[in-house]
Design an enzyme around this catalytic site. Structure first.
Site, mmCIF file in Angstrom:
data_model
loop_
_atom_site.group_PDB
_atom_site.id
_atom_site.type_symbol
_atom_site.label_atom_id
_atom_site.label_comp_id
_atom_site.label_asym_id
_atom_site.label_seq_id
_atom_site.Cartn_x
_atom_site.Cartn_y
_atom_site.Cartn_z
ATOM 1 N N SER A 207 -0.794 -8.849 2.662
ATOM 2 C CA SER A 207 -1.834 -9.648 2.021
ATOM 3 C C SER A 207 -1.419 -11.120 2.010
ATOM 4 C CB SER A 207 -2.113 -9.095 0.619
ATOM 5 O OG SER A 207 -3.315 -9.591 0.105
ATOM 6 N N HIS A 464 -7.197 -1.793 1.145
ATOM 7 C CA HIS A 464 -6.075 -2.726 1.112
ATOM 8 C C HIS A 464 -4.846 -2.077 0.478
ATOM 9 C CE1 HIS A 464 -4.985 -6.933 1.622
ATOM 10 N NE2 HIS A 464 -4.587 -7.052 0.372
#
Length: 542
Positions: A207, A464
């Site tokens: 990320s 994610h």
């Protein structure tokens, strides 16, 4: 070889002759003195080792300075690394203040393996939207159980303390990125003392950590610090990474903490330095207009070329096109529903109904903050674009749980997938070293989407972190790995170990060898799923 490279090489040679004590592997000699780690059964740990002077007082909002202190006694490297001061999205309740301002440390984890005298090194930059997160939140038990490499976790400044910027030389910003770079230099110079191989360092992150890895790689001398890089679900071209509008937010921060009389950058910086760090970080809540939206109000910026210790002065696209970046093997990835991290909070139940209902009346207001174009367009252009993307993805549907999957796909495309394709496209055209990519599709039983939505009755898909948290344990999972995930976890860990030690930049996952994108007419994308992997070619990402 330039001066920096020569110093690093000489430091590595000197430290290689001053490695850990053969009679007591917990004792390690460094230029600062001796430190003592901890025996954890299957591995040794050396935690919370300072690599920079504390960024407090006059050193707040300054580039980090190398740690200079000498230890007269043995330094006890046994304390869990503290989180850098932050307004944490995942801390429950109204007060989300977590961590300390004095936080610039590295933590090292070394497997016990009698068959090896040295190990390749994986340096890890944690994620958290440049706003929150911590080294300790990414577990290392899976990695240490495999015993393939030394892991080094890097802590760096976050939020306004790490990224406030007025866009000029007085308060240029990017302090968190400069912390990471100094930590990398420390690792290169000192890791041999822990049994690490300074010539075999792989930098990875997820990320915002993945975007940080890419930004570090865009420094032309990156190859002197690491031999390869891996960006998981984050890269420098994501719209939430290098943002505009930072100057306005810096002065807004000043007004929020009583520095409203500051009319120029120098006086603003002086005033901000005088305020309690907790007050500056708590002011983050004033920038959030809907839950934790925008999720990155403070982030990397472009600095002026005359800024002292400037880290990034050109748009990343232009840096890649110039070819003047770290030409080392690089891999980038995304998962099929990365945008679930950003969208899932909209399915949270409230007394007045689920949060997504608000979008029906507030889409034009909120979309630029969710999707990070609030500082790049006029009000009319923002409204027109917001209407267009809603039409493209949802058609005439209203925002509700039935249309949520289309909204999550919109978030995935705009915040992750499209920019991953763009970055890979630039690297295949202008890069010289291999550029690899994978897409992951294998949903976890519980992950970040379920935590943010506070519900388990919706199938969010592969969200994610569903891949990354199989390498590094994370509190959002709360469930044991399935048998298929255990296999995937081992494949990922072996993939990183091999990438760190490879002499030719070859990258493999299980039985599948990644294909190089540099010079390829089509995108070479490795698909990883529940029971295997497959190389696929695409004109555009699927």
């Amino acid at each position: 070889m330039n001066y920096v490279g020569l110093i690093i090489v000489l430091s590595c040679l000197w430290l290689g002759s001053n490695a850990s004590d053969p009679d007591d592997p917990l004792l390690v000699q460094l230029p600062q003195g001796k430190l003592r780690g901890r025996d954890n059964g299957s591995y040794y740990s050396y935690e919370s080792i300072p690599y920079a002077e504390p960024p407090i007082g006059d050193l707040r909002f300054e580039a980090p300075e190398p740690y200079k202190q000498k230890w007269s006694d043995i330094f006890e490297a046994t304390k869990t690394p503290v989180a850098c001061l932050q307004w944490d999205q995942f801390t429950p309740g109204a007060n989300k203040l977590v961590g300390e301002e004095d936080c610039l440390t590295v933590s090292i984890y070394k497997p016990k393996n009698s068959k090896r005298s040295s190990f390749p090194v994986v340096a890890h930059i944690h994620g958290g939207a440049f706003m929150f997160g911590a080294a300790w939140q990414n577990g290392h038990e899976n990695v240490m159980r495999e015993g393939k490499f030394i892991l080094v976790k890097i802590s760096y400044r976050l939020g306004p303390l790490g990224f406030a910027s007025t866009g000029d030389r007085d308060l240029p910003g990017n302090y968190g990125l400069k912390d990471q770079r100094l930590a990398l230099k420390w690792i290169k110079q000192n890791i041999a003392s822990f049994g690490g191989e300074p010539e075999n360092i792989l930098l990875i992150g997820h990320s915002a950590g993945g975007a940080s890895v890419h930004l570090q790689m865009l420094r032309e001398d990156f190859g002197q610090l690491a031999k390869a890089a891996f960006s998981f679900s984050g890269n420098a071209l994501d719209p939430w990474v290098v943002q505009k509008g930072a100057r306005g937010r810096a002065f807004e921060l000043g007004r929020n903490v009583g520095c409203e009389s500051s009319e120029d950058s120098a006086s603003l910086k002086k005033c901000l330095k005088s305020k309690p760090a907790s007050e500056l970080v708590t002011a983050v809540r004033k920038f959030l207009i809907f839950s934790y939206v925008p999720f990155a109000p403070f982030s990397p910026v472009l600095e002026p070329s005359d800024a002292p210790d400037a880290f990034l002065t050109q748009d990343p696209r232009e840096v890649i096109k110039s070819g003047k970046f770290g030409q080392v093997p690089w891999a980038v990835s995304y998962v099929t529903e990365d945008g679930g991290y950003n969208a899932a909070l909209l399915l949270k139940e409230r007394k007045s109904g689920i949060a997504i209902d608000d979008l029906n009346d507030r889409w034009l207001e909120l979309a630029p903050y969710f999707l990070f174009y609030r500082d790049t367009k006029t009000k009319k252009d923002m409204d027109d674009y917001s209407r267009k993307i809603k039409e493209d993805y949802l058609g005439n549907q209203k925002f509700d749980i039935e249309s949520y999957s289309e909204l999550q796909r919109l978030f995935t495309d705009i915040l992750f997938k499209n920019s991953t394709q763009e970055s890979l496209d630039l690297h295949r055209k202008y890069g010289k070293s291999p550029a690899y990519a994978y897409v992951y599709d294998n949903p976890a039983e519980k992950g970040i989407a379920q935590v943010l939505a506070n519900r388990t009755d919706y199938d969010f898909g592969t969200v994610h972190g569903d891949d990354y948290f199989l390498i590094f344990e994370n509190f959002v999972r709360e469930v044991e790995m399935r048998p298929d995930e255990e296999i995937i976890s081992r494949n990922f860990i072996n993939m990183l170990a091999d990438f760190a030690s490879s002499d030719n930049g070859v990258l493999k996952y299980g039985e599948c060898a990644f294909k190089n994108n540099v010079g390829s007419e089509k995108f070479q994308l490795l698909a990883i799923y529940i029971d295997g992997c497959q190389n696929r070619q695409h004109v555009e990402f699927p």
